[in-house]
Scaffold this motif. Structure first.
Motif, PDB file in Angstrom:
ATOM      1  N   VAL A  38       1.046  -1.154   0.148  1.00  0.00           N
ATOM      2  CA  VAL A  38      -0.195  -0.125  -0.073  1.00  0.00           C
ATOM      3  C   VAL A  38       0.914   1.376   0.066  1.00  0.00           C
ATOM      4  CG1 VAL A  38      -0.056   0.159   2.415  1.00  0.00           C
ATOM      5  CG2 VAL A  38      -1.942   1.225   1.077  1.00  0.00           C
ATOM      6  N   VAL A  39       0.388   2.353  -0.626  1.00  0.00           N
ATOM      7  CA  VAL A  39       1.282   3.719  -0.513  1.00  0.00           C
ATOM      8  C   VAL A  39       1.343   3.874   0.952  1.00  0.00           C
ATOM      9  CG1 VAL A  39       1.394   5.981  -1.419  1.00  0.00           C
ATOM     10  CG2 VAL A  39       0.516   4.293  -2.926  1.00  0.00           C
ATOM     11  N   ARG A  40       2.615   4.076   1.448  1.00  0.00           N
ATOM     12  CA  ARG A  40       2.578   4.041   2.956  1.00  0.00           C
ATOM     13  C   ARG A  40       2.650   5.631   3.240  1.00  0.00           C
ATOM     14  NH1 ARG A  40       8.875   2.057   4.557  1.00  0.00           N
ATOM     15  NH2 ARG A  40       9.615   2.645   2.725  1.00  0.00           N
ATOM     16  N   PRO A  41       2.318   6.246   4.418  1.00  0.00           N
ATOM     17  CA  PRO A  41       2.271   7.475   4.876  1.00  0.00           C
ATOM     18  C   PRO A  41       3.790   7.977   5.005  1.00  0.00           C
ATOM     19  CG  PRO A  41       1.467   6.081   6.645  1.00  0.00           C
ATOM     20  CD  PRO A  41       1.577   5.331   5.326  1.00  0.00           C
ATOM     21  N   ALA A  42       4.168   9.232   4.807  1.00  0.00           N
ATOM     22  CA  ALA A  42       5.539   9.542   5.151  1.00  0.00           C
ATOM     23  C   ALA A  42       5.206  10.881   6.242  1.00  0.00           C
ATOM     24  CB  ALA A  42       5.868  10.419   3.665  1.00  0.00           C
ATOM     25  N   PRO A  43       6.389  11.093   6.743  1.00  0.00           N
ATOM     26  CA  PRO A  43       6.281  11.931   7.978  1.00  0.00           C
ATOM     27  C   PRO A  43       5.854  13.276   7.408  1.00  0.00           C
ATOM     28  CG  PRO A  43       8.588  10.718   7.872  1.00  0.00           C
ATOM     29  CD  PRO A  43       7.796  10.320   6.522  1.00  0.00           C
ATOM     30  N   PRO A  44       5.034  13.795   8.389  1.00  0.00           N
ATOM     31  CA  PRO A  44       4.470  13.725   9.733  1.00  0.00           C
ATOM     32  C   PRO A  44       3.875  12.549   9.897  1.00  0.00           C
ATOM     33  CG  PRO A  44       3.548  15.525   9.284  1.00  0.00           C
ATOM     34  CD  PRO A  44       4.329  15.107   7.917  1.00  0.00           C
ATOM     35  N   GLU A  45       3.144  11.896   9.119  1.00  0.00           N
ATOM     36  CA  GLU A  45       2.205  10.813   9.554  1.00  0.00           C
ATOM     37  C   GLU A  45       1.209  11.279  10.245  1.00  0.00           C
ATOM     38  OE1 GLU A  45       3.263   7.014  10.283  1.00  0.00           O
ATOM     39  OE2 GLU A  45       5.051   6.780   9.182  1.00  0.00           O
ATOM     40  N   ARG A  46       0.459  12.483   9.706  1.00  0.00           N
ATOM     41  CA  ARG A  46      -0.583  12.995  10.469  1.00  0.00           C
ATOM     42  C   ARG A  46      -0.996  14.378   9.263  1.00  0.00           C
ATOM     43  NH1 ARG A  46       1.031  17.591  12.378  1.00  0.00           N
ATOM     44  NH2 ARG A  46       3.266  17.967  13.245  1.00  0.00           N
ATOM     45  N   PRO A  47      -2.283  14.674   9.337  1.00  0.00           N
ATOM     46  CA  PRO A  47      -3.042  15.763   8.531  1.00  0.00           C
ATOM     47  C   PRO A  47      -2.030  17.144   9.149  1.00  0.00           C
ATOM     48  CG  PRO A  47      -4.829  14.831   9.760  1.00  0.00           C
ATOM     49  CD  PRO A  47      -3.469  13.821   9.908  1.00  0.00           C
ATOM     50  N   VAL A  48      -1.880  17.958   8.223  1.00  0.00           N
ATOM     51  CA  VAL A  48      -1.555  19.207   8.913  1.00  0.00           C
ATOM     52  C   VAL A  48      -2.563  20.284   8.936  1.00  0.00           C
ATOM     53  CG1 VAL A  48       0.064  21.298   8.163  1.00  0.00           C
ATOM     54  CG2 VAL A  48       0.863  19.033   7.560  1.00  0.00           C
ATOM     55  N   ALA A  49      -2.673  20.922  10.006  1.00  0.00           N
ATOM     56  CA  ALA A  49      -3.752  21.766  10.211  1.00  0.00           C
ATOM     57  C   ALA A  49      -4.044  22.771   9.074  1.00  0.00           C
ATOM     58  CB  ALA A  49      -3.595  22.375  11.619  1.00  0.00           C
ATOM     59  N   GLY A  50      -5.279  22.907   8.923  1.00  0.00           N
ATOM     60  CA  GLY A  50      -5.751  24.008   7.751  1.00  0.00           C
ATOM     61  C   GLY A  50      -7.092  23.588   7.214  1.00  0.00           C
ATOM     62  N   ASP A  51      -7.674  24.543   6.455  1.00  0.00           N
ATOM     63  CA  ASP A  51      -9.050  24.478   6.019  1.00  0.00           C
ATOM     64  C   ASP A  51      -8.844  23.396   4.988  1.00  0.00           C
ATOM     65  OD1 ASP A  51      -9.633  26.465   7.307  1.00  0.00           O
ATOM     66  OD2 ASP A  51      -9.673  27.933   5.970  1.00  0.00           O
ATOM     67  N   LEU A  52      -8.061  22.973   4.160  1.00  0.00           N
ATOM     68  CA  LEU A  52      -7.954  21.656   3.306  1.00  0.00           C
ATOM     69  C   LEU A  52      -6.431  21.171   3.716  1.00  0.00           C
ATOM     70  CD1 LEU A  52      -8.838  23.612   0.217  1.00  0.00           C
ATOM     71  CD2 LEU A  52     -10.350  21.674   1.338  1.00  0.00           C
ATOM     72  N   PRO A  53      -6.319  20.330   4.867  1.00  0.00           N
ATOM     73  CA  PRO A  53      -5.500  19.693   5.345  1.00  0.00           C
ATOM     74  C   PRO A  53      -4.689  18.759   4.304  1.00  0.00           C
ATOM     75  CG  PRO A  53      -7.398  18.773   6.604  1.00  0.00           C
ATOM     76  CD  PRO A  53      -7.728  19.904   5.608  1.00  0.00           C
ATOM     77  N   PRO A  54      -3.414  19.188   4.149  1.00  0.00           N
ATOM     78  CA  PRO A  54      -2.623  18.198   3.475  1.00  0.00           C
ATOM     79  C   PRO A  54      -2.248  16.839   4.080  1.00  0.00           C
ATOM     80  CG  PRO A  54      -1.242  19.925   4.010  1.00  0.00           C
ATOM     81  CD  PRO A  54      -2.575  20.014   4.436  1.00  0.00           C
ATOM     82  N   THR A  55      -1.932  15.719   3.528  1.00  0.00           N
ATOM     83  CA  THR A  55      -1.054  14.670   4.187  1.00  0.00           C
ATOM     84  C   THR A  55       0.015  14.148   3.033  1.00  0.00           C
ATOM     85  OG1 THR A  55      -2.789  13.073   2.638  1.00  0.00           O
ATOM     86  CG2 THR A  55      -3.319  13.586   5.177  1.00  0.00           C
ATOM     87  N   PHE A  56       0.979  13.358   3.671  1.00  0.00           N
ATOM     88  CA  PHE A  56       2.011  13.116   2.832  1.00  0.00           C
ATOM     89  C   PHE A  56       2.340  11.475   2.931  1.00  0.00           C
ATOM     90  CE2 PHE A  56       2.315  17.168   5.088  1.00  0.00           C
ATOM     91  CZ  PHE A  56       2.846  17.996   4.214  1.00  0.00           C
TER      92      PHE A  56
END
Length: 284
Positions: A38-56
């Motif tokens: 599965v495409v694995r999460p990259a650091p910081p492994e959490r959504p970044v705060a914001g109106d449209l929170p990005p993930t990595f």
């Protein structure tokens, strides 16, 4: 690789989006650690705060492969279901049928560009009929005895696969939820469903895929509310809307729809258990 939501549908706020993303990240990390591609999460492994929170996410090299092979797609879905079955985190029941669908249908009262008032009323009636079945584990088991609720991808996983030189990697599990196994392979076509049955060593319900497809189409009608914010959706949705308009209510899967006729849905007979489940039971 950064994934950023482009819009939030009515009924989903940034906090709800972030919670959905946290579940996706946790499950993808768990599934990856268990050895599933599965495409694995990259650091910081959490959504970044914001109106449209990005993930990595880990960046992988994709290879063009044209139209996915039905057999390979069905096998991929079956393997994902096996990997998800231990249910590492708590998940909602049938997230794709959540309140945002009603909120989007409500928004269509003011925009009849793609969906007429008649379309909207039908979609609301179908949703009211389908939700007590697909959206409720007991209701689904009552109507479709032998159904197997478990974590599912939530969005057609046959299409949410990144094909790499090392093989396919599952991706975009943001609609991860608990539901019947029939939910995932349904809209990919009968060939994928057949391949899924073969790979899972377990038949799907004969009628439940039609109800799942009907629910998907109601979801599609609701997403028409997002066309003003995502104009590219309009042209691609038009043929599917025509397919839905020409279809029987609820895909014909519930016989006499209680919302239309005020009659109870009649349960069918119990189907044969799948061989994999039978082996598991006999091994205990």
């Amino acid at each position: 690789m950064v994934r950023v939501p482009t819009v939030l549908p009515p009924g989903l706020d940034p906090a709800g989006q972030a919670e959905q993303q946290r579940r996706e990240i946790a499950v993808c990390r768990w599934v990856w650690d268990a050895g599933h591609p599965v495409v694995r999460p990259a650091p910081p492994e959490r959504p970044v705060a914001g109106d449209l929170p990005p993930t990595f996410w880990e960046r992988l090299t994709a290879v063009p492969d044209g139209t996915p092979d039905a057999g390979a797609s069905g096998t991929t879905v079956a393997r994902l279901h096996t990997a998800l079955r231990p249910r590492p985190v708590e998940l909602d029941r049938m997230h794709p049928l959540d309140d945002s669908v009603t909120a989007m249908l409500d928004a269509l009262r003011h925009d009849t560009t793609h969906v007429s008032p008649t379309d909207r009323d039908r979609a609301l009636r179908e949703r009211a009929t389908i939700l007590p079945v697909l959206g409720d584990e007991a209701g689904c088991a009552d109507r479709f005895p032998g159904t197997r609720p478990q974590p599912v991808h939530g969005d057609p996983p046959a299409y949410n696969v990144l094909r790499t030189p090392d093989g396919p990697y599952d991706a975009d599990l943001e609609h991860l939820c608990v539901g019947p196994v029939e939910w995932d392979p349904t809209v990919a076509g009968p060939e994928v469903v057949t391949a899924y049955e073969r790979a899972a060593d377990c038949p799907v319900d004969a009628e439940l895929p039609a109800l799942c497809e009907a629910a998907r189409l109601v979801q599609l009608v609701a997403w028409s509310a997002m066309v003003p914010q995502q104009p590219g959706l309009g042209d691609g949705m038009s043929p599917l809307l025509e397919l839905w308009r020409a279809s029987e209510p609820c895909g014909g899967a519930l016989g006499r729809c209680s919302t239309w006729n005020h009659t109870a849905v009649v349960p069918r007979g119990t189907r044969q258990p799948c061989r994999a489940a039978a082996r598991s039971t006999s091994a205990r």
